[in-house]
Design a protein around this motif. Structure first.
Motif, PDB file in Angstrom:
ATOM      1  N   SER A 146      15.076   1.391   4.258  1.00  0.00           N
ATOM      2  CA  SER A 146      13.876   0.884   3.590  1.00  0.00           C
ATOM      3  C   SER A 146      13.263   1.985   2.749  1.00  0.00           C
ATOM      4  N   ARG A 147      12.665   1.590   1.668  1.00  0.00           N
ATOM      5  CA  ARG A 147      11.987   2.525   0.768  1.00  0.00           C
ATOM      6  C   ARG A 147      10.492   2.224   0.791  1.00  0.00           C
ATOM      7  N   PHE A 148       9.688   3.262   0.941  1.00  0.00           N
ATOM      8  CA  PHE A 148       8.251   3.055   0.962  1.00  0.00           C
ATOM      9  C   PHE A 148       7.760   2.569  -0.405  1.00  0.00           C
ATOM     10  N   SER A 149       6.844   1.620  -0.373  1.00  0.00           N
ATOM     11  CA  SER A 149       6.141   1.193  -1.581  1.00  0.00           C
ATOM     12  C   SER A 149       4.771   0.691  -1.157  1.00  0.00           C
ATOM     13  N   GLU A 150       3.832   0.705  -2.081  1.00  0.00           N
ATOM     14  CA  GLU A 150       2.501   0.198  -1.764  1.00  0.00           C
ATOM     15  C   GLU A 150       2.548  -1.300  -1.471  1.00  0.00           C
ATOM     16  N   PHE A 151       3.497  -1.992  -2.073  1.00  0.00           N
ATOM     17  CA  PHE A 151       3.675  -3.406  -1.752  1.00  0.00           C
ATOM     18  C   PHE A 151       4.070  -3.560  -0.293  1.00  0.00           C
ATOM     19  N   GLY A 152       5.023  -2.748   0.167  1.00  0.00           N
ATOM     20  CA  GLY A 152       5.463  -2.835   1.556  1.00  0.00           C
ATOM     21  C   GLY A 152       4.354  -2.487   2.531  1.00  0.00           C
ATOM     22  N   ALA A 153       3.573  -1.440   2.210  1.00  0.00           N
ATOM     23  CA  ALA A 153       2.461  -1.049   3.086  1.00  0.00           C
ATOM     24  C   ALA A 153       1.390  -2.126   3.112  1.00  0.00           C
ATOM     25  N   TYR A 154       1.139  -2.762   1.970  1.00  0.00           N
ATOM     26  CA  TYR A 154       0.123  -3.820   1.877  1.00  0.00           C
ATOM     27  C   TYR A 154       0.542  -5.023   2.719  1.00  0.00           C
ATOM     28  N   GLU A 155       1.794  -5.430   2.594  1.00  0.00           N
ATOM     29  CA  GLU A 155       2.259  -6.603   3.337  1.00  0.00           C
ATOM     30  C   GLU A 155       2.267  -6.332   4.839  1.00  0.00           C
ATOM     31  N   GLN A 156       2.650  -5.123   5.246  1.00  0.00           N
ATOM     32  CA  GLN A 156       2.660  -4.799   6.665  1.00  0.00           C
ATOM     33  C   GLN A 156       1.242  -4.784   7.218  1.00  0.00           C
ATOM     34  N   SER A 192      -6.570  -4.962  24.660  1.00  0.00           N
ATOM     35  CA  SER A 192      -7.333  -3.861  25.251  1.00  0.00           C
ATOM     36  C   SER A 192      -8.332  -3.260  24.274  1.00  0.00           C
ATOM     37  N   GLN A 193      -8.441  -3.834  23.074  1.00  0.00           N
ATOM     38  CA  GLN A 193      -9.347  -3.304  22.066  1.00  0.00           C
ATOM     39  C   GLN A 193     -10.376  -4.348  21.661  1.00  0.00           C
ATOM     40  N   SER A 194     -11.330  -3.904  20.865  1.00  0.00           N
ATOM     41  CA  SER A 194     -12.413  -4.781  20.428  1.00  0.00           C
ATOM     42  C   SER A 194     -11.955  -5.634  19.251  1.00  0.00           C
ATOM     43  N   PRO A 195     -12.659  -6.751  19.011  1.00  0.00           N
ATOM     44  CA  PRO A 195     -12.307  -7.594  17.857  1.00  0.00           C
ATOM     45  C   PRO A 195     -12.420  -6.870  16.525  1.00  0.00           C
ATOM     46  N   GLU A 196     -13.239  -5.805  16.473  1.00  0.00           N
ATOM     47  CA  GLU A 196     -13.391  -5.071  15.212  1.00  0.00           C
ATOM     48  C   GLU A 196     -12.098  -4.383  14.786  1.00  0.00           C
ATOM     49  N   SER A 197     -11.177  -4.204  15.728  1.00  0.00           N
ATOM     50  CA  SER A 197      -9.926  -3.523  15.387  1.00  0.00           C
ATOM     51  C   SER A 197      -9.129  -4.288  14.345  1.00  0.00           C
ATOM     52  N   VAL A 198      -9.341  -5.606  14.273  1.00  0.00           N
ATOM     53  CA  VAL A 198      -8.636  -6.414  13.281  1.00  0.00           C
ATOM     54  C   VAL A 198      -8.991  -5.943  11.881  1.00  0.00           C
ATOM     55  N   PHE A 199     -10.274  -5.761  11.624  1.00  0.00           N
ATOM     56  CA  PHE A 199     -10.716  -5.402  10.283  1.00  0.00           C
ATOM     57  C   PHE A 199     -10.539  -3.907  10.014  1.00  0.00           C
ATOM     58  N   GLU A 200     -10.479  -3.101  11.061  1.00  0.00           N
ATOM     59  CA  GLU A 200     -10.155  -1.687  10.867  1.00  0.00           C
ATOM     60  C   GLU A 200      -8.723  -1.532  10.374  1.00  0.00           C
ATOM     61  N   THR A 201      -7.870  -2.458  10.764  1.00  0.00           N
ATOM     62  CA  THR A 201      -6.487  -2.429  10.291  1.00  0.00           C
ATOM     63  C   THR A 201      -6.430  -2.544   8.772  1.00  0.00           C
ATOM     64  N   LEU A 202      -7.280  -3.386   8.194  1.00  0.00           N
ATOM     65  CA  LEU A 202      -7.273  -3.587   6.747  1.00  0.00           C
ATOM     66  C   LEU A 202      -7.839  -2.397   5.990  1.00  0.00           C
ATOM     67  N   GLU A 203      -8.459  -1.450   6.690  1.00  0.00           N
ATOM     68  CA  GLU A 203      -8.977  -0.247   6.050  1.00  0.00           C
ATOM     69  C   GLU A 203      -7.952   0.880   6.030  1.00  0.00           C
ATOM     70  N   ARG A 204      -6.802   0.656   6.647  1.00  0.00           N
ATOM     71  CA  ARG A 204      -5.773   1.689   6.674  1.00  0.00           C
ATOM     72  C   ARG A 204      -5.250   1.923   5.268  1.00  0.00           C
ATOM     73  N   PRO A 205      -5.188   3.174   4.827  1.00  0.00           N
ATOM     74  CA  PRO A 205      -4.722   3.450   3.453  1.00  0.00           C
ATOM     75  C   PRO A 205      -3.261   3.081   3.276  1.00  0.00           C
ATOM     76  N   LEU A 206      -2.921   2.717   2.053  1.00  0.00           N
ATOM     77  CA  LEU A 206      -1.544   2.331   1.732  1.00  0.00           C
ATOM     78  C   LEU A 206      -0.736   3.577   1.394  1.00  0.00           C
ATOM     79  N   VAL A 207      -0.410   4.351   2.414  1.00  0.00           N
ATOM     80  CA  VAL A 207       0.345   5.577   2.223  1.00  0.00           C
ATOM     81  C   VAL A 207       1.535   5.584   3.152  1.00  0.00           C
ATOM     82  N   ASN A 208       2.502   6.406   2.813  1.00  0.00           N
ATOM     83  CA  ASN A 208       3.680   6.580   3.642  1.00  0.00           C
ATOM     84  C   ASN A 208       3.309   7.418   4.861  1.00  0.00           C
ATOM     85  N   PRO A 209       3.463   6.904   6.093  1.00  0.00           N
ATOM     86  CA  PRO A 209       3.062   7.672   7.279  1.00  0.00           C
ATOM     87  C   PRO A 209       3.703   9.047   7.356  1.00  0.00           C
TER      88      PRO A 209
END
Length: 348
Positions: free
Chosen positions: A246-256, A133-150
């Motif tokens: 689970s424990r938050f880490s930048e590694f975990g956020a990056y992989e997700q 239901s979204q545009s193809p640009e949403s794929v690359f917007e995902t990679l712009e999400r900051p690596l922070v604990n929600p």
């Protein structure tokens, strides 16, 4: 007749004298042989000679292999409590829980009836419905999400918006309606159409209405892809939405974040193909990432699908790279060497 006695050395017979002489000779000979043939470092002369030399010693650093964190996919909709101790890292803090109350085993994982011992999923997501239901640009917007604990993201402070008053609002004769976010015309055009003669001369002064709050910028919700669940027969010690320690880490956020981007692209590419012949097949792809998030090599480890199915999996990975530079925290944990990443794609 006086009997005289012959004096003999050591007060013994000639035989005893010879024995003593031979023993002394052998002792001297043995010492000479020792000094001649024993290693140089054991002789007294060697100790006197080497006394002035420097004493050098080198220590080689021990070889320490970096321990790769064990990634687990937390449930985005579940709790965000930090666990006391856990071997898993993810994109958020979370403590294990399950929906049905059973005798607790204090497991780091909830009881799940999955069929895959190696899976890192405890819930199957619905990312596919959102992607279509979204545009193809949403794929690359995902990679712009900051690596922070929600759970630690600060909410927008309304005061920040109230202090950002548009310049046109300083004019007392400017109608407040022009700042309504429902208007589609620019404010400058509306102001030109309203003349001072149209404003009543003796109109009572009215208190200015507060400016409408700007709507928050839309952002992609964190979703998880569908997939086989992990098999775990032990029970967590809490009841609630399915969750994992689970424990938050930048590694975990990056992989997700990387996993979500690849899944989004795969769903988009697959939606443009007729993949009925790929049902029931799977593809395992391994690739290596450097510290810049770039793919240095890629290969197919297993493929039971068609050429089309295999190609879609490769393209989903290659077309979304690079995945972003590693953070200093990630480099401290993983090192600077390229890291192996494996994805398993299931066609159902």
């Amino acid at each position: 007749m006086q009997k005289t006695f012959e004096k003999k050395p050591f007060g013994s017979s000639k035989t005893d004298f010879r024995t003593a002489f031979v023993s002394m000779f052998m002792a001297i000979l043995i010492h000479i042989l020792i000094l001649e043939f024993v290693p140089h470092s054991f002789s007294l002369m060697a100790n006197e000679t080497d006394a002035d030399d420097d004493f050098d010693m080198e220590f080689e650093p021990p070889e320490i292999e970096s321990v790769i964190p064990q990634f687990i996919e937390a449930n985005p909709a579940a709790n965000d409590d930090a666990p006391k101790d856990t071997p898993f890292e993810s994109f958020k803090n979370q403590t294990a829980a399950q929906e049905k109350a059973e005798e607790a085993d204090n497991s780091n994982l909830p009881k799940t009836d999955g069929g895959n011992d190696d899976s890192n999923k405890i819930v199957s997501g619905n990312l596919q419905n959102e992607v279509l239901s979204q545009s193809p640009e949403s794929v690359f917007e995902t990679l712009e999400r900051p690596l922070v604990n929600p759970s630690q993201q600060s909410q927008t402070n309304p005061k920040d918006f109230s202090e950002q008053t548009p310049p046109a609002a300083q004019n007392e004769n400017t109608p407040p309606e022009i700042f309504d976010d429902k208007d589609t015309l620019p404010a400058s055009n509306i102001a030109e159409e309203i003349t001072p003669q149209e404003t009543p001369q003796n109109a009572p002064l009215q208190e200015e209405e507060p400016l409408p709050m700007p709507k928050p910028r839309p952002h992609l919700s964190l979703q998880t892809a569908a997939g086989p669940l992990r098999k775990n027969n032990l029970n967590a010690n809490a009841v609630g939405l399915t969750a994992v320690d689970s424990r938050f880490s930048e590694f975990g956020a990056y992989e997700q974040r990387m996993t979500e981007a690849v899944a989004r692209q795969w769903y988009l590419l697959a939606s443009m193909q007729n993949l009925s012949s790929e049902a029931g097949t799977q593809v395992v792809v391994e690739f290596f990432l450097n510290t810049s998030g770039e793919i240095t090599s890629i290969k197919i480890l297993f493929n039971s699908s068609t050429t089309t199915g295999k190609t879609l999996c490769e393209q989903a990975i290659l077309s979304t790279a690079p995945y972003g530079k590693w953070t200093p925290e990630m480099i401290a944990v993983l090192g600077s060497q390229d890291q192996s990443v494996k994805f398993t794609f299931y066609y159902r």
